[in-house]
Design a protein around this motif. Structure first.
Motif: not given
Length: 321
Positions: A168-177
């Motif tokens: 239920g959480f939004d995905g993150k741009s882990w390596l793009g942020s």
């Protein structure tokens, strides 16, 4: 009878004449033999360090005083590369990122490895399998580790974001942020290295005599008191080694992971000093300038090593100060 006596006298004479000759041969003392054996055992390592560390380091320092072109020409410029380094904002940005990386990585890696060492020291069923599983990432190639985690942290198809969306959480741009990439790099590095330092801590913990723990138990000391008064002070040599090696590894290592995971991005957010030096040397052919920055980085490591030695050997760990 006289002939027999004469023969015995001749044999005795020959023996007495041969004994001094044999005793005149030089013999090494026990101390000299020990030194010779130690030298023979140390010779391969000393030779390897001389060829692969000392000579390249001296060559790098000498090269830092030259301007090297891509065609192999060398021009003496003295301290020109060092002046360029002092006025290079990108280099100092990479040093700032390296400082953040080291300040976060080393304490986290130290605490995680120590905690795992205390955990796997317990004699529980299947603990050998857990030790092997925790140590396994260290023996995997860093390129393979980088590719694996790059797939796992992918914004669209990565298993991490899929699990977050399923929860239920939004995905993150882990390596793009820029705000997340350095943290991901630190987390992956801890995952890779924690098993190695766990084994080192485990070896140090096993060297502590059991009688100390038995005496503390009889005195009614709890787990925290036992750790603070017995385990922590007696782990001082191990702590020194782990802090020193992890600091050096944080400053000079991680190039493979950076190259595969982020290539220094985004927005140079993971461009550590070692990666910037690599870019200058092998990307732009600035070997003299890269050598100057590398020499400066070695000086930083020597200073940090002295500080760590002072803190861990100076009595601060054993008296709780």
């Amino acid at each position: 009878m006289s002939s027999v006596a004469a023969q015995e006298n001749r044999r005795a004479t020959v023996a007495t004449t041969r004994t001094p000759a044999s005793s005149d041969r030089p013999r090494l003392s026990r101390k000299h033999r020990e030194w010779l054996a130690a030298g023979l055992f140390l010779a391969p390592d000393v030779l390897g360090l001389l060829i692969f560390v000392a000579i390249p380091m001296v060559f790098s320092i000498v090269l830092s005083f030259f301007q090297v072109s891509g065609f192999g020409s060398y021009e003496w410029i003295g301290l020109g590369n060092y002046r360029r380094m002092m006025n290079d904002p990108l280099f100092w940005d990479s040093m700032k990122i390296t400082g953040e990386y080291v300040v976060i990585l080393v304490p986290v890696l130290f605490c995680v490895s120590l905690g795992l060492g205390l955990l796997v020291k317990q004699k529980l069923p299947g603990m050998g399998a857990y030790r092997t599983a925790l140590f396994l990432p260290y023996v995997i190639s860093l390129v393979v580790v980088g590719v694996l985690w790059k797939f796992m942290l992918d914004e669209q198809t990565g298993v991490v974001n899929r699990a977050m969306r399923a929860a239920g959480f939004d995905g993150k741009s882990w390596l793009g942020s820029p705000s997340l990439a350095l943290g991901c790099l630190i987390a992956v590095t801890v995952w890779v290295m924690m098993g190695y330092y766990m084994i080192i801590f485990l070896a140090g913990l096993q060297e502590i005599p059991k009688e100390f723990y038995e005496a503390a138990k009889l005195d009614g000391a709890g787990p925290w008191t036992t750790f603070r008064t017995i385990t922590w002070p007696l782990l001082r040599p191990t702590s020194f080694f782990v802090l020193l090696m992890s600091t050096v590894a944080a400053i000079t290592g991680g190039l493979d992971l950076i190259f595969v995971l982020t290539n220094g991005g985004p927005a140079n957010g993971t461009s550590l000093a070692i990666f910037y030096i690599y870019q200058q040397a092998f990307g732009f052919g600035e070997y003299g300038y890269a050598s100057a920055m590398g020499s400066f980085l070695v000086l930083i490591m020597v200073v940090l090593s002295a500080v760590i030695f002072k803190l861990t050997r100076g009595g601060r760990f054993d008296d709780g100060e």
